[in-house]
Design an enzyme around this catalytic site. Sequence first.
Site, mmCIF file in Angstrom:
data_model
loop_
_atom_site.group_PDB
_atom_site.id
_atom_site.type_symbol
_atom_site.label_atom_id
_atom_site.label_comp_id
_atom_site.label_asym_id
_atom_site.label_seq_id
_atom_site.Cartn_x
_atom_site.Cartn_y
_atom_site.Cartn_z
ATOM 1 N N SER A 138 3.297 -76.409 80.768
ATOM 2 C CA SER A 138 2.499 -76.052 79.590
ATOM 3 C C SER A 138 1.102 -76.606 79.786
ATOM 4 O O SER A 138 0.923 -77.651 80.434
ATOM 5 C CB SER A 138 3.109 -76.679 78.333
ATOM 6 N N TYR A 190 6.439 -84.318 74.559
ATOM 7 C CA TYR A 190 6.531 -83.030 75.270
ATOM 8 C C TYR A 190 5.429 -82.938 76.333
ATOM 9 O O TYR A 190 5.677 -82.544 77.473
ATOM 10 C CB TYR A 190 6.409 -81.925 74.232
HETATM 11 N N1 LIG Z 1 5.863 -70.702 73.165
HETATM 12 C C1 LIG Z 1 4.795 -71.396 73.538
HETATM 13 O O1 LIG Z 1 3.775 -71.430 72.835
HETATM 14 C C2 LIG Z 1 4.803 -72.142 74.843
HETATM 15 C C3 LIG Z 1 3.596 -72.672 75.320
HETATM 16 C C4 LIG Z 1 3.587 -73.375 76.524
HETATM 17 C C5 LIG Z 1 4.754 -73.552 77.222
HETATM 18 N N2 LIG Z 1 5.926 -73.041 76.746
HETATM 19 C C6 LIG Z 1 7.135 -73.268 77.549
HETATM 20 O O2 LIG Z 1 7.730 -72.031 77.864
HETATM 21 C C7 LIG Z 1 9.131 -72.213 78.037
HETATM 22 C C8 LIG Z 1 9.878 -71.164 77.203
HETATM 23 O O3 LIG Z 1 9.594 -71.399 75.845
HETATM 24 P P1 LIG Z 1 9.728 -70.275 74.714
HETATM 25 O O4 LIG Z 1 8.528 -70.390 73.885
HETATM 26 O O5 LIG Z 1 10.113 -68.993 75.329
HETATM 27 O O6 LIG Z 1 10.917 -70.912 73.845
HETATM 28 P P2 LIG Z 1 12.206 -70.303 73.153
HETATM 29 O O7 LIG Z 1 12.610 -71.284 72.121
HETATM 30 O O8 LIG Z 1 12.006 -68.876 72.770
HETATM 31 O O9 LIG Z 1 13.291 -70.331 74.350
HETATM 32 C C9 LIG Z 1 13.731 -71.534 74.901
HETATM 33 C C10 LIG Z 1 15.144 -71.330 75.443
HETATM 34 O O10 LIG Z 1 15.555 -72.553 76.069
HETATM 35 C C11 LIG Z 1 16.914 -72.763 75.741
HETATM 36 N N3 LIG Z 1 17.252 -74.172 75.873
HETATM 37 C C12 LIG Z 1 16.747 -75.223 75.161
HETATM 38 N N4 LIG Z 1 17.330 -76.371 75.548
HETATM 39 C C13 LIG Z 1 18.228 -76.052 76.528
HETATM 40 C C14 LIG Z 1 19.129 -76.811 77.312
HETATM 41 N N5 LIG Z 1 19.256 -78.139 77.182
HETATM 42 N N6 LIG Z 1 19.900 -76.158 78.216
HETATM 43 C C15 LIG Z 1 19.795 -74.810 78.359
HETATM 44 N N7 LIG Z 1 18.960 -74.045 77.638
HETATM 45 C C16 LIG Z 1 18.179 -74.650 76.736
HETATM 46 C C17 LIG Z 1 17.032 -72.268 74.304
HETATM 47 O O11 LIG Z 1 18.381 -72.015 73.938
HETATM 48 C C18 LIG Z 1 16.168 -71.034 74.330
HETATM 49 O O12 LIG Z 1 16.911 -69.879 74.662
HETATM 50 C C19 LIG Z 1 9.434 -73.659 77.621
HETATM 51 O O13 LIG Z 1 9.535 -74.457 78.793
HETATM 52 C C20 LIG Z 1 8.211 -74.045 76.815
HETATM 53 O O14 LIG Z 1 7.997 -75.436 76.842
HETATM 54 C C21 LIG Z 1 5.979 -72.338 75.582
#
Ligand SMILES: NC(=O)c1ccc[n+]([C@@H]2O[C@H](COP(=O)([O-])OP(=O)(O)OC[C@H]3O[C@@H](n4cnc5c(N)ncnc54)[C@H](O)[C@@H]3O)[C@@H](O)[C@H]2O)c1
Length: 248
Positions: free
Chosen positions: A140, A153
């Site tokens: 991120s 985080y």
């Molecule tokens: N959405 C944002 O604004 C954003 C910004 C920067 C980085 N990210 C990163 O992108 C990635 C995806 O995020 P997203 O926004 O699609 O989130 P999301 O909540 O839509 O999806 C996250 C998924 O991870 C799974 N998960 C969580 N803990 C878990 C575990 N212990 N074991 C297995 N699965 C697990 C959840 O069940 C979910 O399906 C993450 O690493 C997040 O940190 C997101």
Amino acid sequence: MRGLSGKRIILTGGASGIGRATALRLAEEGCIVGIFDLNEAGAVETAASCAGGQAMAFTVDIADRAQVTAAMETFERERGPTDGLANIAGWDTPVAFLDTDDAFWEKVIRINLHGPMMMHHVVVRGMAQRGSGRVVNVASDAGRVGSSGESVYSACKGGIIAFTKTLARELARKGVTLNALCPGPTDTPLFENFTTGTGIGEALARAIPLRRIGQPGDYTGMIAFLLSDDAAYMTGQTISVSGGLTMV
Ligand SMILES: NC(=O)c1ccc[n+]([C@@H]2O[C@H](COP(=O)([O-])OP(=O)(O)OC[C@H]3O[C@@H](n4cnc5c(N)ncnc54)[C@H](O)[C@@H]3O)[C@@H](O)[C@H]2O)c1
């Protein structure tokens, strides 16, 4: 993408958001995808939506060695050795650091740092033995430039960036490449935690040079590229895809 079709890719977080969109894109590119997620129903739904009919869903806590090992062994027995790993699962909720406690630290670190490290320890070992593999770690921009309310985080994501570089150095001679992708704010359930009823989403969209919040599909091309043969000469890099919000 060159050399991507037919590759077996293990992907975490495929039940939702960026992980789900990536699973669908990789399947479209001809990959055979193993989806590891805590959310069983979501992972099964994504696998069923993947083109090609070869995707598999596994209910896995990525920080649990026994669960990760069992799922990887089943995937490799059914589909063959893993060519690529995309660590996408993650979680956070906004809390000022001085209001956090040990239990919160442990939860955030378990999901965002311990989990991805476990995935590498179990899955990348085989790649190193076979002399080839590609890893993409979704970090991120919080790990590069900081993010208010996301101290623990951010520490994990910064840690993943450093870990990616270090393992890229250790494994280059074994034919395994690792790169990190940093999304900006993205319209997913995770981001909703931060924005519901706050107006933060609209304010962020105004601050982003390309004038909108990211969508899950904005990252899938970069992830596919990093898993393909087109990225063969690239390792240890950190790439921000954030509508220009950060220009590191
Ligand atoms: N959405 C944002 O604004 C954003 C910004 C920067 C980085 N990210 C990163 O992108 C990635 C995806 O995020 P997203 O926004 O699609 O989130 P999301 O909540 O839509 O999806 C996250 C998924 O991870 C799974 N998960 C969580 N803990 C878990 C575990 N212990 N074991 C297995 N699965 C697990 C959840 O069940 C979910 O399906 C993450 O690493 C997040 O940190 C997101």
